[in-house]
Every structure is written in structure tokens, then in C-alpha cells.
Design a protein around this motif. Structure first.
Motif, short mmCIF file in Angstrom:
data_model
loop_
_atom_site.label_atom_id
_atom_site.label_comp_id
_atom_site.label_asym_id
_atom_site.label_seq_id
_atom_site.Cartn_x
_atom_site.Cartn_y
_atom_site.Cartn_z
N TYR A 260 -1.33 -1.25 -4.42
CA TYR A 260 -0.52 -1.35 -5.63
C TYR A 260 -0.53 -2.75 -6.22
O TYR A 260 -0.49 -2.93 -7.43
CB TYR A 260 0.93 -0.97 -5.32
CG TYR A 260 1.18 0.50 -5.17
CD1 TYR A 260 1.38 1.32 -6.28
CD2 TYR A 260 1.22 1.09 -3.91
CE1 TYR A 260 1.63 2.67 -6.14
CE2 TYR A 260 1.46 2.44 -3.75
CZ TYR A 260 1.66 3.23 -4.87
OH TYR A 260 1.90 4.57 -4.73
N ARG B 259 -5.05 2.70 -0.87
CA ARG B 259 -4.80 2.31 -2.26
C ARG B 259 -3.89 1.08 -2.25
O ARG B 259 -2.91 1.02 -1.52
CB ARG B 259 -4.12 3.44 -3.01
CG ARG B 259 -3.67 3.05 -4.43
CD ARG B 259 -2.97 4.19 -5.13
NE ARG B 259 -1.83 4.67 -4.37
CZ ARG B 259 -1.21 5.83 -4.61
NH1 ARG B 259 -1.68 6.63 -5.54
NH2 ARG B 259 -0.17 6.19 -3.89
N ARG C 4 -0.96 -8.91 -15.69
CA ARG C 4 -0.60 -8.13 -14.51
C ARG C 4 0.13 -8.98 -13.46
O ARG C 4 0.00 -8.76 -12.26
CB ARG C 4 -1.82 -7.43 -13.90
CG ARG C 4 -2.72 -6.73 -14.92
CD ARG C 4 -3.78 -5.90 -14.26
NE ARG C 4 -3.20 -4.69 -13.70
CZ ARG C 4 -2.85 -3.60 -14.43
NH1 ARG C 4 -3.03 -3.59 -15.74
NH2 ARG C 4 -2.34 -2.55 -13.84
N ASP D 282 -5.32 6.85 -10.73
CA ASP D 282 -3.99 6.57 -11.28
C ASP D 282 -3.86 7.08 -12.70
O ASP D 282 -2.84 7.61 -13.11
CB ASP D 282 -3.72 5.05 -11.26
CG ASP D 282 -3.62 4.52 -9.83
OD1 ASP D 282 -3.27 5.30 -8.95
OD2 ASP D 282 -3.91 3.33 -9.64
N ARG E 266 0.60 -0.05 -11.96
CA ARG E 266 -0.21 1.11 -11.58
C ARG E 266 -0.42 2.02 -12.79
O ARG E 266 -1.52 2.55 -13.01
CB ARG E 266 0.48 1.90 -10.46
CG ARG E 266 -0.26 3.18 -10.11
CD ARG E 266 0.55 4.10 -9.24
NE ARG E 266 -0.11 5.39 -9.14
CZ ARG E 266 0.44 6.47 -8.60
NH1 ARG E 266 1.65 6.41 -8.09
NH2 ARG E 266 -0.21 7.61 -8.56
N HIS E 267 0.63 2.20 -13.59
CA HIS E 267 0.54 3.09 -14.75
C HIS E 267 0.15 2.35 -16.03
O HIS E 267 0.16 2.94 -17.11
CB HIS E 267 1.88 3.81 -14.96
CG HIS E 267 2.22 4.78 -13.86
ND1 HIS E 267 1.64 6.03 -13.79
CD2 HIS E 267 3.05 4.69 -12.80
CE1 HIS E 267 2.11 6.67 -12.72
NE2 HIS E 267 2.96 5.88 -12.10
N ASP E 268 -0.16 1.05 -15.89
CA ASP E 268 -0.64 0.25 -17.03
C ASP E 268 0.37 0.23 -18.18
O ASP E 268 0.00 0.24 -19.35
CB ASP E 268 -1.99 0.78 -17.52
CG ASP E 268 -2.84 -0.32 -18.13
OD1 ASP E 268 -2.71 -1.48 -17.69
OD2 ASP E 268 -3.65 -0.03 -19.04
N PRO F 110 -5.36 -0.53 -12.61
CA PRO F 110 -5.22 0.92 -12.42
C PRO F 110 -6.58 1.56 -12.19
O PRO F 110 -7.57 1.21 -12.83
CB PRO F 110 -4.58 1.39 -13.72
CG PRO F 110 -4.97 0.36 -14.74
CD PRO F 110 -5.03 -0.94 -13.99
N SER F 111 -6.62 2.50 -11.26
CA SER F 111 -7.86 3.22 -10.99
C SER F 111 -7.92 4.48 -11.83
O SER F 111 -6.94 4.89 -12.45
CB SER F 111 -7.95 3.59 -9.51
OG SER F 111 -6.94 4.52 -9.18
N LEU G 22 4.86 -0.15 -10.01
CA LEU G 22 4.55 1.11 -10.68
C LEU G 22 4.16 0.87 -12.14
O LEU G 22 3.32 1.59 -12.69
CB LEU G 22 5.75 2.06 -10.60
CG LEU G 22 6.05 2.60 -9.20
CD1 LEU G 22 7.41 3.28 -9.16
CD2 LEU G 22 4.96 3.56 -8.73
N THR H 96 0.81 -1.23 0.00
CA THR H 96 0.00 0.00 0.00
C THR H 96 0.84 1.27 0.00
O THR H 96 0.30 2.37 -0.12
CB THR H 96 -0.94 0.03 1.22
OG1 THR H 96 -0.15 -0.10 2.42
CG2 THR H 96 -1.93 -1.12 1.15
N GLY I 128 -0.22 -7.19 -9.92
CA GLY I 128 -0.56 -5.79 -9.83
C GLY I 128 -2.06 -5.56 -9.79
O GLY I 128 -2.84 -6.27 -10.42
#
Length: 416
Positions: free
Chosen positions: A252, A250, A386, A413, A355-357, A409-410, A352, A8, A406
């Protein structure tokens, strides 16, 4: 039911920058952050390049009394931990001290502090060392200081397996979560940049002596000449899933599988690591995660940059994945090799990326060396499953692998 452990919070203090966002920008743009050593004068050494944290001011991250008691390696740990806690939305001081723990990896300890004190002992008229020499160099110093400062009184510990330790630390954090500790600080930082520390690394014969930063550290490349040392690393907040969801944190990603093996053989001048034991660690990690090799989206390798070790690692990966390996990406040529901090940094990169796809392109190789033929990611790509496999080897036979999944992503994000 078995408790699930998720990440998190991410705190990065590395040559790639201070903070997870700075690190991600470096990885995404492929910007090289290695350069001349400035922490001491390296003129008399064949290796004069390294990865240093740019503009790092210890005074901004620790109290004055802590600074005089501890080494730069611990100062980096203070910074990374504060960043991770803030990122996770947790307070500086644990509200439930026995529900929080810290388990970091370590290897060489407080090099700069120890160097200064030993020079004072043998080079000064007093022939003494300061009172804090007894604790500042100690491999457990960072864990102890962080436990005291942040009031982390749960089951704390230190993992020592050189570069593999960053992954072992996270594996131990998952065990702690499953045994009932809801929040564990894990990961690792390193500062192997002092005359004595550099001499020790040179003794292994694995360092690069190339003077051009653009060509000095080139894992899996036909021009591989060894690695460049680096300081820094990453620290994570590992949290029990229900605890994280209850406070609206959140997530990750989830740490789903891990394994550690050992070569059980002395490391000599011609050693290259045992690909069989290394592959066994990867397979065990995948089995424990409940995923097959075909489900892996991305592999982040150890990437030592020594030809025989690179071939051995490629052999291990082909043993696990056959003739259709997943994409392989490494950012270590950009930052240098921070030992346990480096493998922790690879975990940050993987989290990351999800998170950033975006799966980041590998920082090399330019010309793949014979025996190192893998599917190196040449362009950024969107993830599919993922699932990432992070691999690391420690000097003298340690092998570790970690599987993480992973989170999707929201929208928040995406806005970042």
C-alpha cells in the motif's frame, strides 16, 4: 542498508464500517456515522452521541474463552488484526513466531469490562470482581492476547500517548523492522464508551454537547463545539520491503518519516497545545522522510473540534508550510474521535486514497473559523506526489507526525 518498512495489510473496524473497503466508501461519500450511544444509557450525560461500529458481533471474531477474558476494545483489536493479516495474505498463526511482533497503541483500556466488574463490586451482594478483571482492563491486554492467539513472539510492546499513540505505534513498528523483525502488527483500536469512560472525557471539557449529529463535531468550523467520542480504529501489517516482495505481497505504501515531541507543560482548562512543539514534530518527520513541505500531497490533521485547539493546529501547519499549505482533509466528523484508533484510521485513509488514486474531500468545515484558514479539500482530487503527512496530538501535550509515501495504483486496484 537501512531496511524499508511498508504496509501490506489494512484492517479497519470503525464507525465507518468493518473492512477497509467499507471505510473507504464512507469517506468517499462523506456519510456521517455518528449517532446516539447504544452501548449504555447516556440519558444522564450532556454528551449522548458517539461513533459506534455498526452491527459489530464480537463472537464472530474471537473464541468464547477469549470473549469472557477481554473487553470490547480487545474484541475490536481481534477483528482488525484478522482483517489486516488476511488482507496481507498472511496466515492466522505466524509461521515464524519470532519473526513476527505486535506493537499497538492504547490509552484507556477495557472500559466496559471494568465498568461491569466495579458495579458488581460496589453494587452487588458478593462484593467481588471476576478473576479476569485483573487483565481485561489493562492497557496492554490487546497486545498480550493478540501475541498469544497469533503466535507473535518477536519484540512486542504498547505505546501510550492518547490520540498520538496510533502514529507512535507505526513509528515503533518501523524501528522493529529496521532492527530485524520482518513483520510487525501495528495501529490501535479504542472503546471509550462506558459511563465511567464518558465521565472521564467530560472532565476535560473537550466533548461536544450538541444534540444534532450533523452539527455536533465540526473541527475548524465557526460552530466547533468539541468532539464526539468513538470506538474502533485500524490495524496494519508493517513488513520489511524485501520480505514483502519475496512473497509477492501487495504494497500500500512506505512509512518514511516520523517524529514525536511533547509540550512539557500541564494541560489546563485554557490550554490549546503548543503549536511550536507540534510544528517541530511535523518538520522532523518531513526531514527524516527526506521530503520538503512542497512535496506533500495531503495533510490529515488531528482535528479536535475545539476552537482554541483547532486554531493552534492551524498555526502549527502554517508554520511548517507557510502561506501555501497542501490540501487538508479530515474524515473525523463522519466517525467521531477514537483517540489512538482515530489517528490509525487516518493512516488507513491516506493509504487507501493513494491505492484508489483519489484524495478525498474533507468532511468540513462548512464555515472556516477565524484563525483556521487552511486549504481544505472541497472536492476529490488525484494525487500528485503521493506523499501524505498524518498529524495527531494526545491529551496532556503529546505531538506526533508520520510521513508515508503511497505506492502507485496497480491495474488490479483500478479494477476494484
Amino acid at each position: 542498508m537501512t531496511a524499508r518498512a511498508v504496509v501490506t495489510g489494512i484492517g479497519v473496524v470503525a464507525p465507518s464500517g468493518v473492512g477497509a473497503d467499507a471505510h473507504w466508501r464512507t469517506v468517499l461519500t462523506g456519510t456521517r456515522r455518528t449517532g446516539p450511544i447504544t452501548l449504555f444509557d447516556p440519558a444522564g450525560y450532556p454528551t449522548r452521541l458517539a461513533g459506534e461500529v455498526p452491527g459489530f458481533d464480537s463472537g464472530g471474531w474471537a473464541e468464547s474463552r477469549q470473549l469472557v477474558q477481554t473487553d470490547r476494545w480487545t474484541h475490536l483489536g481481534f477483528a482488525a488484526t484478522r482483517l489486516a493479516l488476511a488482507d496481507a495474505g498472511l496466515p492466522e498463526k505466524a509461521t515464524d513466531p519470532y519473526g513476527y511482533a505486535v506493537t499497538l497503541a492504547s490509552s484507556s483500556g477495557g472500559n466496559l469490562f471494568g465498568q461491569r466488574e466495579l458495579q458488581r463490586l460496589w453494587g452487588g451482594p458478593s462484593r467481588t470482581v471476576g478473576a479476569y478483571q485483573s487483565i481485561a482492563w489493562f492497557y496492554a491486554a490487546s497486545v498480550g492476547q493478540l501475541s498469544i492467539h497469533h503466535q507473535l513472539k518477536g519484540p512486542c510492546g504498547v505505546l501510550v500517548s492518547e490520540a498520538a499513540g496510533g502514529l507512535d505505534s507505526l513509528a515503533h513498528a518501523v524501528r522493529s523492522v529496521r532492527r530485524g523483525t520482518p513483520v510487525v502488527i501495528a495501529g490501535g483500536t479504542e472503546c471509550p464508551l462506558s459511563p465511567y469512560a464518558l465521565a472521564c472525557q467530560l472532565r476535560s471539557g473537550l466533548l461536544s454537547d450538541v444534540a444534532d449529529p450533523e452539527r455536533a463535531y465540526r473541527p475548524f468550523d465557526a460552530g466547533a463545539s468539541g468532539y464526539l467520542p468513538a470506538e474502533g480504529g485500524a490495524v496494519f501489517v508493517v513488513e520489511e520491503l524485501g520480505h514483502a516482495l519475496a512473497r509477492g505481497a501487495r504494497v500500500y505504501g512506505e512509512l518514511t518519516g516520523w517524529a514525536a515531541t511533547h509540550d512539557a507543560a500541564h494541560t489546563g482548562p485554557d490550554s490549546a497545545g503548543d503549536p511550536t512543539q507540534y510544528a517541530r514534530a511535523m518538520r522532523l518527520a518531513l526531514e527524516r522522510a527526506g521530503v520538503g513541505p512542497e512535496a506533500v500531497d495531503l495533510v490529515l490533521p488531528d482535528a479536535l473540534g475545539v476552537a482554541r485547539y483547532d486554531r493552534s493546529e492551524a498555526t502549527a501547519l502554517r508554520t511548517v508550510f507557510g502561506d501555501r499549505p497542501p490540501p487538508v482533509s479530515t474524515a473525523k466528523p463522519l466517525t467521531g474521535r477514537a483517540h489512538q484508533g482515530g489517528s490509525a484510521l487516518d493512516v488507513a485513509t491516506a493509504l487507501l486514497a493513494f491505492r484508489h488514486d483519489t484524495l478525498p474531500a474533507s468532511a468540513g468545515p462548512d464555515e472556516v473559523a477565524d484563525g483556521c484558514e487552511l486549504d481544505f479539500l472541497r472536492e476529490h482530487r488525484r494525487p500528485r506526489s503521493r506523499v501524505a503527512l498524518v498529524c495527531a496530538r494526545g491529551f496532556d501535550g503529546f505531538n506526533s507526525a508520520l510521513v508515508l509515501r503511497g505506492a502507485a495504483p496497480s491495474r488490479e486496484d483500478d479494477d476494484d
